[in-house]
Design a protein around this motif. Structure first.
Motif, mmCIF file in Angstrom:
data_model
loop_
_atom_site.group_PDB
_atom_site.id
_atom_site.type_symbol
_atom_site.label_atom_id
_atom_site.label_comp_id
_atom_site.label_asym_id
_atom_site.label_seq_id
_atom_site.Cartn_x
_atom_site.Cartn_y
_atom_site.Cartn_z
ATOM 1 N N VAL A 213 -3.735 -0.620 14.389
ATOM 2 C CA VAL A 213 -3.256 -0.602 13.016
ATOM 3 C C VAL A 213 -2.323 0.573 12.853
ATOM 4 C CG1 VAL A 213 -3.914 -0.491 10.605
ATOM 5 C CG2 VAL A 213 -5.395 -1.638 12.233
ATOM 6 N N GLU A 214 -1.243 0.314 12.205
ATOM 7 C CA GLU A 214 -0.256 1.376 12.042
ATOM 8 C C GLU A 214 -0.837 2.555 11.280
ATOM 9 O OE1 GLU A 214 3.732 2.147 9.462
ATOM 10 O OE2 GLU A 214 3.065 0.093 9.796
ATOM 11 N N ASP A 215 -0.646 3.721 11.779
ATOM 12 C CA ASP A 215 -1.120 4.909 11.104
ATOM 13 C C ASP A 215 -0.092 5.325 10.060
ATOM 14 O OD1 ASP A 215 -2.575 7.974 12.349
ATOM 15 O OD2 ASP A 215 -2.476 7.096 10.372
ATOM 16 N N GLU A 216 -0.570 5.729 8.852
ATOM 17 C CA GLU A 216 0.400 6.103 7.813
ATOM 18 C C GLU A 216 0.269 7.563 7.477
ATOM 19 O OE1 GLU A 216 0.657 3.402 4.523
ATOM 20 O OE2 GLU A 216 -0.271 1.867 5.716
ATOM 21 N N HIS B 242 -8.411 1.611 6.597
ATOM 22 C CA HIS B 242 -8.280 0.873 7.860
ATOM 23 C C HIS B 242 -7.514 1.678 8.887
ATOM 24 C CE1 HIS B 242 -4.068 -0.194 7.131
ATOM 25 N NE2 HIS B 242 -4.413 -0.503 5.920
ATOM 26 N N SER B 243 -6.611 2.525 8.417
ATOM 27 C CA SER B 243 -5.868 3.364 9.348
ATOM 28 C C SER B 243 -6.786 4.409 9.966
ATOM 29 C CB SER B 243 -4.708 4.013 8.590
ATOM 30 O OG SER B 243 -4.424 5.258 9.130
ATOM 31 N N ARG B 244 -7.685 4.975 9.123
ATOM 32 C CA ARG B 244 -8.603 5.993 9.640
ATOM 33 C C ARG B 244 -9.599 5.388 10.618
ATOM 34 N NH1 ARG B 244 -10.945 8.406 4.479
ATOM 35 N NH2 ARG B 244 -9.719 6.848 3.402
ATOM 36 N N SER B 245 -9.991 4.093 10.381
ATOM 37 C CA SER B 245 -11.001 3.505 11.256
ATOM 38 C C SER B 245 -10.374 2.842 12.485
ATOM 39 C CB SER B 245 -11.831 2.477 10.489
ATOM 40 O OG SER B 245 -10.986 1.449 10.057
ATOM 41 N N ALA B 246 -9.032 2.770 12.555
ATOM 42 C CA ALA B 246 -8.385 2.160 13.718
ATOM 43 C C ALA B 246 -8.766 2.927 14.974
ATOM 44 C CB ALA B 246 -6.871 2.178 13.541
ATOM 45 N N SER C 241 0.828 -1.196 0.000
ATOM 46 C CA SER C 241 0.000 0.000 0.000
ATOM 47 C C SER C 241 0.876 1.265 0.000
ATOM 48 C CB SER C 241 -0.920 -0.106 1.215
ATOM 49 O OG SER C 241 -1.349 1.111 1.644
ATOM 50 N N ARG C 242 1.969 1.233 0.780
ATOM 51 C CA ARG C 242 2.882 2.392 0.810
ATOM 52 C C ARG C 242 3.553 2.587 -0.548
ATOM 53 N NH1 ARG C 242 5.720 1.110 5.931
ATOM 54 N NH2 ARG C 242 4.449 2.150 7.473
ATOM 55 N N LEU C 243 4.000 1.452 -1.114
ATOM 56 C CA LEU C 243 4.673 1.525 -2.421
ATOM 57 C C LEU C 243 3.725 2.090 -3.478
ATOM 58 C CD1 LEU C 243 6.671 -1.808 -2.558
ATOM 59 C CD2 LEU C 243 7.594 0.508 -2.464
ATOM 60 N N ALA C 244 2.479 1.607 -3.461
ATOM 61 C CA ALA C 244 1.486 2.056 -4.462
ATOM 62 C C ALA C 244 1.278 3.562 -4.362
ATOM 63 C CB ALA C 244 0.174 1.313 -4.255
ATOM 64 N N ARG C 245 1.290 4.089 -3.156
ATOM 65 C CA ARG C 245 1.102 5.540 -2.970
ATOM 66 C C ARG C 245 2.256 6.338 -3.558
ATOM 67 N NH1 ARG C 245 -2.092 3.361 0.537
ATOM 68 N NH2 ARG C 245 -4.021 4.443 0.998
#
Ligand code: SF4
Length: 480
Positions: free
Chosen positions: A477-480, A464-468, A423-427
């Motif tokens: 869940v790790e926040d990005e 998923h980060s926002r809903s953690a 997900s990080r790479l795709a961004r």
């Protein structure tokens, strides 16, 4: 070697470029949806009725052999005859034989998907028998030399200008924009055909086992004439059309018209019990029911896909399908189109030839939401896709790259750390393709995704980060 089938891809492209078709679909789509929604809104408890319809179908399929045997004996008791056809060819042979025995030169037909499925018109025409469609929509497309493109509205793809041109070409009719005028014109032609016909062929909406009653729905009165004027009436039904009792018919009576065209009831509902009896003034001298298998026994024996047979051919799933409403029925390439066509056809015909159909779907779920018998069409679509993917000799129409991508995606979903990394790479990778709130000029294999739609970039923070930490999301869940 890739085994991707491009048939529906190509036919869809042609359909999207057909301006008349786009105009006709653009007008018909919202109309069909609003009619169905308005019709269902007149029911007290529509969900309960849909559940009941589903249950009746489930119970009937569980004892289909018993139901069909009962239907056969009731029809025979009333003077009718029953013929069993294992395949389309067998059904056509039976009908042709009946036509010959009756020295039939001219046949009138009511709208029927089962007869489209077996191609009875061609079979009879090849033997020198004239076959005339009598439903207005079918009459139009027969003149055009085309198959129907919608179950309830077979000429939905035609504009009024195209219909007028057809009437002018075939009958020398004056060009007109007036639909009532065109309808009157067609009625005059059809009256003569009814009067001259030796045999009438119809489908069957429902067959009631306990009473041996054939039930036919229509809006134009043409089926009444088809079943009563000629000497012989032949009804062709897929074996799944049987229902146990008249009480069960009541459930479907309330659902079918509303789901198809929003009508509480169609204009005409005919309940037919065999041929004319002594002292009766109307009706045919002989009645024949052809019960068609053509792959249905195989579907019945498949617990995962059996639900396909619950279909009552109402067409609601077509009218709400975003794919169907863009490409129309002909792009599917088979008698049945739309979501139900995409699950039924690969099970009826050689599945290699129809392998692209279950993929012609966005899995949006609109079809399942409107299906009056609550068939879980998206589940069936996914089950068929899975079977194609798992089949060693025929791994479906997806490409190697697509399959590898899906496998990688599945792995990433199984491993949260890997998912976060991808997900990080795709961004990062998406940055050069970003233009405002869109991604453009994507390279293969993503190119096709952006060709006809706006592809949104991945948001800075994943969902998923926002809903953690929100209620019901206990995991850290790790926040990005
Ligand atoms: S699958 Fe459901 S919605 Fe579609 S035609 Fe059949 S009964 Fe109607």
């Amino acid at each position: 070697m890739d085994v991707r089938s491009d048939r529906i891809r190509e036919s869809s492209r042609a359909a999207l470029e057909d301006r008349d078709l786009q105009r006709a679909l653009g007008r018909a789509g919202p109309l069909l949806k609003s009619m169905r929604n308005a019709g269902m809104a007149t029911l007290d408890r529509p969900e309960a009725l849909r559940e009941r319809a589903h249950a009746v179908k489930r119970e009937t399929m569980a004892r289909l052999d018993e139901m069909l045997t009962l239907l056969e004996s009731r029809i025979k008791e009333q003077g009718g005859q029953v013929h069993w056809a294992r395949s389309a060819d067998e059904a056509n042979r039976v009908i042709l034989e009946l036509a010959r025995k009756n020295r039939a030169r001219s046949v009138v037909k009511g709208k029927s998907m089962a007869t489209e499925e077996i191609g009875v018109n061609d079979a009879l025409s090849r033997s020198g028998i004239d076959v005339f469609e009598t439903d207005l929509g079918e009459f139009i497309i027969q003149l055009a030399g085309e198959p129907p493109s919608h179950i309830a509205a077979p000429a939905i793809h035609k504009t009024r200008q195209q219909v007028s041109a057809l009437f002018a070409r075939h009958f020398g009719a004056e060009p007109t924009d007036s639909i009532p005028e065109m309808t009157r014109f067609a009625r005059r032609i059809l009256r003569e055909r009814f009067l001259a016909a030796d045999m009438g062929i119809t489908g069957v909406n429902f067959a009631v086992a306990s009473t041996g009653t054939i039930v036919l729905f229509e809006n134009e009165g043409n089926i009444r004439l088809t079943t009563s004027l000629p000497r012989t009436h032949v009804a062709v039904m897929g074996m799944e059309k049987v229902i146990p009792t008249l009480e069960d018919l009541d459930v479907f009576l309330r659902l079918l018209g509303r789901s198809a065209t929003g009508q509480k009831l169609p204009s005409y509902v005919s309940l037919l019990n065999g041929p004319r009896r002594t002292g009766e003034r109307d009706g045919p001298e002989a009645f024949h029911l052809v019960i068609l298998d053509n792959g249905r026994t195989r579907i019945l024996g498949d617990p995962e896909l059996r639900e396909t047979l619950y279909c009552i051919k109402c067409s609601a799933c077509l009218s709400f399908c975003p794919v169907y409403l863009q490409i129309g029925g002909h792009a599917y390439g088979w008698a049945y189109s739309g979501p139900i066509g995409s699950v039924l056809t690969p099970q009826l015909v050689d599945r290699k030839r129809a392998c692209d159909l279950p993929y012609a779907c966005t899995l949006c779920g609109a079809c399942a939401e409107v299906c009056p018998v609550k068939i879980d069409l998206p589940r069936l679509m996914v089950a068929l896709r899975r079977r194609y993917q798992e089949s060693p000799e025929w791994p479906g129409p997806s490409s190697r790259v697509e399959r590898a991508g899906m496998e990688l995606y599945a792995k990433a979903l199984e491993h949260p750390a890997l998912y976060r990394l991808v997900s990080r790479l795709a961004r990062i990778v998406q940055v050069p393709f970003r233009r405002g709130d869109r991604l453009v000029h994507l390279p293969p294999p993503f190119k096709g995704w952006a060709a006809h739609r706006a592809v949104r970039p991945l948001p800075p923070r994943p969902f998923h980060s926002r809903s953690a930490g929100s209620p019901g999301h206990p995991e850290e869940v790790e926040d990005e």
